[in-house]
Scaffold this motif. Structure first.
Motif, short mmCIF file in Angstrom:
data_model
loop_
_atom_site.label_atom_id
_atom_site.label_comp_id
_atom_site.label_asym_id
_atom_site.label_seq_id
_atom_site.Cartn_x
_atom_site.Cartn_y
_atom_site.Cartn_z
N ILE A 38 8.70 0.56 0.30
CA ILE A 38 8.56 1.80 0.60
C ILE A 38 8.46 2.03 2.35
N LYS A 39 8.55 3.44 2.53
CA LYS A 39 8.85 3.86 3.50
C LYS A 39 7.61 4.38 4.50
N LEU A 40 7.59 4.82 5.63
CA LEU A 40 5.85 5.61 6.05
C LEU A 40 6.42 5.67 7.75
N LYS A 41 6.53 7.12 7.74
CA LYS A 41 6.50 8.38 8.51
C LYS A 41 5.67 8.84 9.16
N TRP A 42 6.10 8.86 10.97
CA TRP A 42 4.95 9.75 10.93
C TRP A 42 5.17 11.19 11.81
N MET A 43 5.06 12.35 11.13
CA MET A 43 5.68 14.00 12.20
C MET A 43 4.42 14.08 12.75
N ARG A 44 5.60 15.13 14.12
CA ARG A 44 4.56 15.63 14.50
C ARG A 44 5.00 17.12 14.81
N ASP A 45 4.23 18.21 14.28
CA ASP A 45 4.91 19.55 14.09
C ASP A 45 5.80 19.33 13.65
N ASP A 46 6.55 18.81 12.98
CA ASP A 46 7.39 18.60 12.09
C ASP A 46 9.29 18.06 12.34
N LYS A 47 8.70 16.73 13.68
CA LYS A 47 9.70 16.35 14.24
C LYS A 47 8.87 14.82 14.07
N GLU A 48 10.01 13.29 13.56
CA GLU A 48 9.52 12.62 13.15
C GLU A 48 9.64 11.91 14.85
N THR A 50 8.71 8.58 16.27
CA THR A 50 9.10 7.32 16.31
C THR A 50 8.74 6.21 17.70
N ASP A 51 8.46 7.73 19.12
CA ASP A 51 8.44 6.54 19.71
C ASP A 51 6.63 6.16 19.49
N ASP A 52 5.88 4.83 20.15
CA ASP A 52 4.80 4.86 20.07
C ASP A 52 4.12 4.64 18.58
N VAL A 53 4.73 4.07 17.41
CA VAL A 53 4.54 3.83 16.49
C VAL A 53 5.01 2.33 15.90
N MET A 54 3.79 1.74 15.34
CA MET A 54 4.09 0.27 14.70
C MET A 54 3.35 0.25 13.53
N SER A 55 4.32 -0.80 12.55
CA SER A 55 3.65 -0.84 11.21
C SER A 55 3.43 -1.97 10.93
N THR A 56 3.16 -2.45 9.66
CA THR A 56 3.51 -4.11 9.26
C THR A 56 4.71 -4.01 8.55
N GLU A 57 4.55 -5.05 8.18
CA GLU A 57 5.31 -5.44 6.76
C GLU A 57 4.61 -5.09 6.03
N GLU A 58 5.20 -4.98 4.66
CA GLU A 58 4.43 -4.25 3.70
C GLU A 58 3.07 -5.87 2.43
N LEU A 59 2.59 -6.17 2.77
CA LEU A 59 1.58 -7.00 2.44
C LEU A 59 1.17 -6.93 1.00
N ALA A 60 1.21 -8.63 0.40
CA ALA A 60 0.79 -8.55 -1.18
C ALA A 60 -1.30 -8.51 -1.12
N ASP A 61 -1.46 -7.53 -2.27
CA ASP A 61 -2.74 -8.12 -2.29
C ASP A 61 -3.60 -8.89 -2.95
N ILE A 82 -0.04 16.29 12.36
CA ILE A 82 0.16 15.48 12.70
C ILE A 82 0.50 14.92 11.00
N SER A 83 1.04 14.78 9.93
CA SER A 83 1.20 13.68 9.29
C SER A 83 2.02 12.90 9.25
N CYS A 84 1.66 11.72 7.82
CA CYS A 84 2.03 10.63 7.71
C CYS A 84 3.08 10.50 6.70
N VAL A 85 3.68 10.71 6.09
CA VAL A 85 5.13 10.92 4.94
C VAL A 85 5.24 9.49 4.35
N VAL A 86 5.26 9.49 3.13
CA VAL A 86 5.79 8.56 2.00
C VAL A 86 6.77 8.64 1.48
N GLU A 87 7.20 7.58 1.58
CA GLU A 87 8.41 7.49 0.78
C GLU A 87 8.61 6.12 -0.45
N HIS A 88 8.18 6.40 -1.66
CA HIS A 88 8.17 4.98 -2.39
C HIS A 88 8.89 5.91 -3.80
#
Length: 116
Positions: A38-48, A50-61, A82-88
């Motif tokens: 999976i890929k999560l990314k943040w968009m702010r006013d339609d621009k990606e 990359t600074d000040d973003v921290m993500s975990t790894e995929e964690l098994a439930d 501000i948007s969170c974009v998910v690619e899966h």
């Protein structure tokens, strides 16, 4: 054997308000999805963002599904989007979840980007 892809449940919420020199923080949670990539990314006013973003790894439930969390630190600006974009694998195109304007501290959207 055909594997069935399961769309993530996605919630964006505020975990910290901006105060003084401390930035605000949003978290984008994607839960109960399959398969793992999976890929999560943040968009702010339609621009990606990359600074000040921290993500975990995929964690098994522990029940064959996965979860991932991404944090965004930022200083709010009036009128910004501000948007969170998910690619899966469960969707042929990116799923976009918008942080709501003038809302309570949580914003949850379904896969058609309509407020629940």
């Amino acid at each position: 054997m055909i594997e069935k892809a399961v769309k993530p449940e996605v919630i964006i919420r505020s975990v910290r308000q901006a105060s003084g020199k401390s930035p605000a923080m949003l978290i984008c949670n994607a839960n109960d999805f399959y398969p793992k990539p999976i890929k999560l990314k943040w968009m702010r006013d339609d621009k990606e963002v990359t600074d000040d973003v921290m993500s975990t790894e995929e964690l098994a439930d522990g029940d064959w599904y996965y979860q991932i969390h991404s944090h965004l630190e930022y200083f709010p600006k009036p009128g910004e989007k501000i948007s969170c974009v998910v690619e899966h694998a469960s969707s042929h195109r990116p799923m976009i979840y918008h942080w709501g304007k003038n809302r309570a501290d949580t914003a949850k959207y379904d896969h058609r980007n309509q407020t629940i």
